[in-house]
Design an enzyme around this catalytic site. Structure first.
Site: not given
Ligand code: AMP
Length: 113
Positions: A31, A86, A93, A95, A99, A101
Site C-alpha cells: 500500500d 472495505n 472503500q 478504490v 482488494h 488489505h
Molecule cells: P480502500 O480505502 O479500502 O479502498 O483502500 C484503498 C487503498 O489503496 C488505500 O489504503 C490506499 O492507500 C491504497 N492506494 C491507493 N493508490 C495506491 C497506489 N497507487 N499504490 C498502492 N496503494 C494505493
C-alpha cells in the site's frame, strides 16, 4: 469491461507498484500509504468492483485471494495480522476494484474506526 481505477492501471502496467506476489489470478503489492509496518493489498486481475458486486462465479477466486493474503502475511514474517475488505464508500472503500488489505507488524485494536 474497462477498469479505469488506480488498481486497473497497476494491473495494466500504466502505474508502477511495489509487487510482493503475482500469479495468473491476482497481484499483491505494498500500500502506498501504509497503516502499519506491513500493509499489502491483494487484488484480483478480474475487475470486480467490490465484494458486494462479486457473484457465485467468483467463489474460487475469492478463496484464492484469502489464501494468497495468508501466504503474503507469512512471507512478510507476520504471525498475527488483519485482513480487511472495505465494501462501499460508507465503509471506507476508496478504490473500486476489489482488494484485500493485509495489515500487521504492530498491535491492532478492535473495533476498527
Ligand atoms: P480502500 O480505502 O479500502 O479502498 O483502500 C484503498 C487503498 O489503496 C488505500 O489504503 C490506499 O492507500 C491504497 N492506494 C491507493 N493508490 C495506491 C497506489 N497507487 N499504490 C498502492 N496503494 C494505493
Amino acid at each position: 469491461m474497462a477498469d479505469d481505477t488506480i488498481f486497473g492501471k497497476i494491473l495494466s502496467g500504466v502505474i508502477p507498484c511495489d509487487e510482493v506476489y503475482s500469479d495468473e489470478r491476482c497481484l499483491a503489492f505494498r500500500d502506498v500509504a501504509p497503516q502499519a509496518p506491513v500493509h499489502v493489498l491483494v487484488i484480483p486481475r478480474k475487475p470486480i468492483e467490490s465484494l458486494r458486486s462479486a457473484s457465485e462465479q467468483d467463489e474460487a477466486l475469492l478463496g484464492h485471494l484469502l489464501l494468497v493474503a495468508a501466504q503474503v502475511a507469512k512471507q512478510e514474517g507476520l504471525e498475527d495480522w488483519r485482513t480487511v475488505i472495505n465494501s462501499g464508500a460508507g465503509a471506507g472503500q476508496t478504490v473500486f476494484h476489489l482488494h484485500v488489505h493485509v495489515i500487521g507488524g504492530r498491535p491492532l485494536a478492535w473495533p476498527p474506526g
